[in-house]
Scaffold this active site. Structure first.
Site, mmCIF file in Angstrom:
data_model
loop_
_atom_site.group_PDB
_atom_site.id
_atom_site.type_symbol
_atom_site.label_atom_id
_atom_site.label_comp_id
_atom_site.label_asym_id
_atom_site.label_seq_id
_atom_site.Cartn_x
_atom_site.Cartn_y
_atom_site.Cartn_z
ATOM 1 N N ARG A 47 0.838 -1.097 -0.015
ATOM 2 C CA ARG A 47 -0.103 0.011 -0.069
ATOM 3 C C ARG A 47 0.755 1.416 -0.098
ATOM 4 O O ARG A 47 2.051 1.292 0.292
ATOM 5 C CB ARG A 47 -0.829 0.159 1.427
ATOM 6 N N ASP A 211 -1.927 -0.646 7.512
ATOM 7 C CA ASP A 211 -1.146 -1.493 6.431
ATOM 8 C C ASP A 211 -2.091 -2.658 6.341
ATOM 9 O O ASP A 211 -2.533 -2.953 4.868
ATOM 10 C CB ASP A 211 0.153 -1.820 6.674
HETATM 11 P P1 NG1 Z 1 5.402 0.535 7.167
HETATM 12 O O1 NG1 Z 1 6.852 0.592 7.898
HETATM 13 O O2 NG1 Z 1 5.526 1.343 6.167
HETATM 14 O O3 NG1 Z 1 4.863 -0.930 7.073
HETATM 15 C C1 NG1 Z 1 4.520 1.588 9.526
HETATM 16 C C2 NG1 Z 1 3.239 0.946 10.398
HETATM 17 C C3 NG1 Z 1 1.993 1.356 10.154
HETATM 18 C C4 NG1 Z 1 2.152 3.027 10.240
HETATM 19 C C5 NG1 Z 1 3.039 3.596 9.576
HETATM 20 C C6 NG1 Z 1 3.284 5.123 9.638
HETATM 21 C C7 NG1 Z 1 3.805 -1.525 10.658
HETATM 22 C C8 NG1 Z 1 3.482 -3.062 9.880
HETATM 23 N N1 NG1 Z 1 3.123 -0.564 9.800
HETATM 24 O O4 NG1 Z 1 4.263 1.215 8.378
HETATM 25 O O5 NG1 Z 1 1.017 0.923 11.072
HETATM 26 O O6 NG1 Z 1 2.050 3.120 11.697
HETATM 27 O O7 NG1 Z 1 4.366 3.027 9.795
HETATM 28 O O8 NG1 Z 1 2.205 5.738 9.499
HETATM 29 O O9 NG1 Z 1 4.738 -1.467 11.353
HETATM 30 MG MG MG Z 2 6.328 -3.162 7.564
#
Ligand code: NG1
Ligand code: MG
Length: 518
Positions: A47, A211
């Site tokens: 996403r 996510d």
């Molecule tokens: P990423 O690292 O892009 O998967 C993370 C968190 C989200 C959200 C975003 C910042 C995980 C799986 N996801 O995304 O829940 O907090 O950072 O908006 O850690």
């Molecule tokens: Mg991640």
């Protein structure tokens, strides 16, 4: 918004666009690996988040969309004696793994101290297993899960902020349910999201639910408005119809890999803790009590949204918790920003452990026990003012962005682009200066894009590297080619002189909104 909310629908059975293209490939690769055909393919997409960063774990709403890079898991179910899982990855950097499934039906053990790709598989397996025990205890208590051969193939860049981990976990959880319940059984999108949101907690990452919700609920040609309260809801909407341009988002990878698993104690988890402590500091200062979340929230302690609701209940005629209404939300978030100024701004250099304990009216020992033992964190000072200000202002920007996205008409196309772009640029500034989750390369890409035809440029996902997203007018009169060329010449070829054509192609992603888990 008058679009339908696919709340309880079963997962789709149509072939998503991306599978038409990739599916023959995976089936062949499976055959070459295991000498047979797979029974089915479980798939879940990455996403991009358009706006609303680092607020999902405070239960504030976000505006992401699923994209057509995805994780595909081709699965062949094995016979029931000696149940085991064999895992192969199309990417040779991830070596083959094989493990036995506990015969007594207990959960697979996960060791978060080793960084191995199979851990993500195990997380997905674990949460699906606990769901199976929940819906069919007679079948799954005391009996092992079914064994399988699995071939995984993903084009979601890892550590790139496009949720490779959530795509993997959602595909695995869905595949595990399918393998054990058969083709007739349908898990609801809500259940698949609910169980996968907590999966990475087993690896020590204290994430929110954006996510997984996006990977599961994605819809072709629609972005999503994802709310976490009063319960999880993902409402699809279309980009506005402009006169002469298409609304397009370009994704550009900094190629700085951010390994959340390794950096969590000083980055991601520390931010989650800082905003939790900020909520407690505000609650102490204004004399309100925060609820605790025993179930599965990121922390048992109340968050910044809880504080907002508690404050309104106490001081504004017992006002009800915010129900998501845009105008009310804008008012209340503005009020929260005033309170943050009033109560936290005199310690902009940060709170030491003693300052924080004092602000919470507790001892150093209590503070350590209640806030620092949940997930490992390391810090010198806690920047409560900056972090809280980011969360409330970013949540406000999401509401303004939603208003723009769902407005019927703009005087000129330029109006839409400048207004939405401004919100994205303010979000980037806040992530960089207040939340400190940007990095040099991200800032460089954003400024190159902005001077070459992007209206709004920001990091997407957790940050500290990873991907960026840019609002670029598309269509025949658009700026896409110009932005792409500038990024190649002024960023990629300068920062990575040896970059190959293939790497360049993968680094800049143009994706239409894609279908969720299937
Ligand atoms: P990423 O690292 O892009 O998967 C993370 C968190 C989200 C959200 C975003 C910042 C995980 C799986 N996801 O995304 O829940 O907090 O950072 O908006 O850690
Ligand atoms: Mg991640």
């Amino acid at each position: 918004m008058n679009t339908k909310v696919p709340e309880f629908s079963a997962l789709t059975k149509e072939l998503p666009r991306s599978l038409e293209r990739k599916h023959p490939n995976v089936v062949d690769a499976f055959f070459r690996t295991y000498g047979a055909k797979p029974d089915f393919i479980a798939r879940s997409p990455g996403r991009v988040n358009l706006i609303g960063e680092h607020i999902d774990y405070c239960d504030f709403s976000v505006l992401p969309l699923a994209i057509d890079v995805d994780m595909l898991c081709a699965v062949k179910v094995m016979d029931e004696k000696n149940p085991s899982i064999t895992l192969t990855n199309a990417d040779p950097k991830f070596a083959q793994r094989k493990f036995d499934l506990p015969l007594d039906g207990s959960y697979i053990s996960i060791d978060p101290s080793v960084s191995d790709w199979s851990n993500y598989f195990k997380c997905g397996l674990h949460v699906a297993h606990s769901y199976l025990k929940e819906i069919a205890p007679e079948k799954f208590n005391g009996t092992p899960l079914i064994g399988a051969q699995v071939f995984c193939q993903s084009d979601v860049p890892t550590g790139g902020g496009l949720s490779s981990s959530a795509a993997f976990i959602c595909a695995v959880a869905l595949g595990t349910i399918r393998a054990n319940m058969g083709v007739r059984f349908h898990v609801s999108k809500r259940d698949l999201t609910r169980i996968t949101v907590v999966a990475e907690h087993y690896l020590g990452v204290n994430n929110g639910g954006m996510d997984q919700a996006t990977s599961v609920y994605g819809e072709e040609d629609h972005a999503l408005y994802v709310e976490f309260r009063p319960q999880l809801k993902a409402t699809p909407f279309k980009f506005p119809q402009l006169q002469n341009h298409e609304v397009t988002f370009v994704i550009a990878n900094t190629l700085v890999e951010s390994n959340k698993f390794e950096t969590a104690p000083t980055n991601y988890n520390l931010r989650v803790i800082e905003v939790t402590i900020a909520a407690s500091a505000l609650a102490t200062r204004y004399g309100v009590a925060l609820p605790s979340h025993k179930e599965n929230s990121n922390s048992e302690r109340g968050n910044l949204r809880d504080f907002m609701d508690a404050y309104y209940a106490r001081y504004e005629n017992q006002a009800k918790p915010w129900n998501g209404d845009i105008e009310t939300g804008i008012d209340r978030l503005n009020k929260m920003l005033e309170l943050v100024e009033e109560s936290l701004s005199d310690k902009q250099e940060g709170f030491t452990m003693d300052d924080a304990a004092e602000a919470l009216n507790c001892s150093r020992e209590e503070f350590t026990r209640d806030y620092l033992m949940i997930f490992p964190v390391r810090f010198q000072v806690l920047k409560l003012y900056q972090r809280a200000k980011h969360v409330y202002s970013e949540s406000l920007r999401v509401l303004r962005a939603l208003k723009l996205m769902t407005s019927a008409r703009f005087q000129t196309d330029e109006d839409f682009f400048t207004q939405f772009g401004r919100l994205m640029n303010e979000s980037q500034a806040s992530c960089d200066k207040l939340y400190e989750c940007s990095c040099t390369e991200t800032n460089q890409i954003c400024s190159i894009a902005l001077t070459n035809g992007s209206y709004g440029s920001r990091l997407t996902g957790a940050g500290w590297g990873g991907c960026t997203v840019h609002l670029v007018p598309g269509g025949a009169n658009g700026n896409i080619e110009q932005v792409r060329k500038a990024l190649i010449d002024k960023f990629y070829k300068v920062r990575y002189p040896d970059i190959t054509m293939k790497e360049l192609e993968d680094a800049i992603i143009f994706s239409k909104p894609a279908l969720g888990s299937s």
